[in-house]
Design an enzyme around this catalytic site. Structure first.
Site, PDB file in Angstrom:
ATOM      1  NE  ARG A 109       2.012  -5.182  -6.296  1.00  0.00           N
ATOM      2  CZ  ARG A 109       2.052  -3.808  -6.859  1.00  0.00           C
ATOM      3  NH1 ARG A 109       1.599  -3.474  -8.072  1.00  0.00           N
ATOM      4  NH2 ARG A 109       2.151  -2.612  -6.051  1.00  0.00           N
TER       5      ARG A 109
ATOM      6  NE  ARG B 155      -2.562  -4.663  -7.858  1.00  0.00           N
ATOM      7  CZ  ARG B 155      -2.060  -3.270  -8.039  1.00  0.00           C
ATOM      8  NH1 ARG B 155      -2.055  -2.664  -9.149  1.00  0.00           N
ATOM      9  NH2 ARG B 155      -1.244  -2.769  -7.014  1.00  0.00           N
TER      10      ARG B 155
ATOM     11  CE  LYS C 120       0.458   4.418 -11.016  1.00  0.00           C
ATOM     12  NZ  LYS C 120      -0.381   4.023  -9.762  1.00  0.00           N
TER      13      LYS C 120
ATOM     14  NE  ARG D 287       0.984  -0.061  -2.783  1.00  0.00           N
ATOM     15  CZ  ARG D 287       0.264  -0.977  -3.412  1.00  0.00           C
ATOM     16  NH1 ARG D 287      -0.541  -1.929  -2.576  1.00  0.00           N
ATOM     17  NH2 ARG D 287      -0.139  -1.203  -4.765  1.00  0.00           N
TER      18      ARG D 287
ATOM     19  NE  ARG E 240       4.581   5.294  -6.336  1.00  0.00           N
ATOM     20  CZ  ARG E 240       4.284   4.092  -6.970  1.00  0.00           C
ATOM     21  NH1 ARG E 240       4.996   4.087  -8.343  1.00  0.00           N
ATOM     22  NH2 ARG E 240       3.583   3.390  -6.766  1.00  0.00           N
TER      23      ARG E 240
HETATM   24  P1  AMP Z   1       3.682   0.186  -7.874  1.00  0.00           P
HETATM   25  O1  AMP Z   1       3.862  -1.148  -8.690  1.00  0.00           O
HETATM   26  O2  AMP Z   1       4.018   1.136  -8.717  1.00  0.00           O
HETATM   27  O3  AMP Z   1       2.649   0.149  -7.355  1.00  0.00           O
HETATM   28  O4  AMP Z   1       5.000   0.209  -6.956  1.00  0.00           O
HETATM   29  C1  AMP Z   1       5.364  -0.862  -5.832  1.00  0.00           C
HETATM   30  C2  AMP Z   1       6.201   0.058  -5.135  1.00  0.00           C
HETATM   31  O5  AMP Z   1       7.566   0.089  -5.361  1.00  0.00           O
HETATM   32  C3  AMP Z   1       5.803   1.181  -4.293  1.00  0.00           C
HETATM   33  O6  AMP Z   1       5.066   1.024  -3.359  1.00  0.00           O
HETATM   34  C4  AMP Z   1       7.179   1.649  -3.922  1.00  0.00           C
HETATM   35  O7  AMP Z   1       7.619   1.227  -2.661  1.00  0.00           O
HETATM   36  C5  AMP Z   1       8.047   1.353  -5.160  1.00  0.00           C
HETATM   37  N1  AMP Z   1       8.120   2.423  -6.255  1.00  0.00           N
HETATM   38  C6  AMP Z   1       7.645   1.970  -7.412  1.00  0.00           C
HETATM   39  N2  AMP Z   1       7.805   3.050  -8.370  1.00  0.00           N
HETATM   40  C7  AMP Z   1       8.587   4.052  -7.286  1.00  0.00           C
HETATM   41  C8  AMP Z   1       9.117   5.613  -7.521  1.00  0.00           C
HETATM   42  N3  AMP Z   1       8.973   6.121  -8.742  1.00  0.00           N
HETATM   43  N4  AMP Z   1       9.520   6.054  -6.448  1.00  0.00           N
HETATM   44  C9  AMP Z   1       9.572   5.297  -5.388  1.00  0.00           C
HETATM   45  N5  AMP Z   1       9.180   3.983  -5.142  1.00  0.00           N
HETATM   46  C10 AMP Z   1       8.619   3.559  -6.063  1.00  0.00           C
END
Ligand code: AMP
Length: 216
Positions: free
Chosen positions: A162, A127, A13, A173, A88
């Site tokens: 990360r 990554r 994404k 996740r 999400r």
């Molecule tokens: P990402 O970079 O999109 O993988 O997001 C990293 C982390 O941020 C996720 O595992 C969640 O803990 C939090 N997070 C990101 N976007 C959301 C969302 N829309 N709703 C809830 N938690 C989020």
């Protein structure tokens, strides 16, 4: 364009969103990037979000909607936005629908990036991400390495793994994705907005999306 990118962690994404911004000035809005910047800055939002993120759980919907309600009304979103990692959950999707209506906007497309689980797992463990909160460029030790001394090719900051790209957090996740986010595929199918793309090539995905938007 105003689109949503759906897909498991590691589906691509972020990479696809960054490529799409080059087309028409639409901005990438990544809730993950916003939250990581907040954690790094030690802000109130960051303090609230940190634990959930480290465990690979979702940050509560209320906090996410607070962020997004103001973010989507910032001037740079006028040209369009590519939502990466939001919504999400079904409640987030419902709240977004209401917000978009209030702002008198229309979503063009919801893209579901459907990538095999083995590819996702391999990508997440290899990554690396730029540690500059304003850059967060994505690298991969195998397919897109940073400089030889581990620096970002765009901004020169250190490239790191990360905190939630560890085996334990990745497992959580992916489970969270299956339970809370995958139902959005059906939700947007019913809304008539869904396009599923099964490809592991970012360029191919981007061509598919731009063609679909032009065809609208
Ligand atoms: P990402 O970079 O999109 O993988 O997001 C990293 C982390 O941020 C996720 O595992 C969640 O803990 C939090 N997070 C990101 N976007 C959301 C969302 N829309 N709703 C809830 N938690 C989020």
């Amino acid at each position: 364009m105003r689109i949503i990118l759906l897909g498991a962690p590691g589906a691509g994404k972020g990479t696809v969103a960054k490529l799409l911004t080059e087309f028409d000035g639409s901005v990438q809005v990544s809730t993950g990037d916003i939250l990581r910047s907040a954690v790094k800055a030690g802000s109130e939002l960051g303090k609230k979000a940190k634990g959930y993120m480290e465990r690979g759980e979702l940050v509560p919907d209320g906090l996410i909607m607070e962020i997004m309600e103001s973010r989507l009304q910032e001037p740079d979103c006028k040209k369009g936005f590519i939502l990466d990692g939001f919504p999400r959950t079904i409640p987030q999707a419902e709240a977004l629908k209401k917000l978009v209506q209030e702002l008198k906007l229309k979503l063009d497309l919801v893209v579901n990036l459907d990538v095999p689980k083995e590819v996702v797992l391999d990508r997440l463990t290899t990554r690396r991400t730029c540690s500059n909160p304003d850059c967060q460029e994505i690298y991969n030790v195998k397919s897109k390495p940073p400089t030889a001394d581990g620096k970002c090719k765009k901004c020169g900051w250190k490239v790191v793994q990360r905190d939630d790209d560890t085996e334990e957090a990745i497992t959580q996740r992916l489970a969270t994705y299956n339970e809370k986010t995958a139902p959005l595929i059906d939700y947007y199918k019913k809304e008539g907005l869904l396009k599923t793309i099964t490809s592991t090539s970012s360029q191919e995905i981007v061509s598919n999306i731009t063609a679909a938007i032009k065809g609208k």
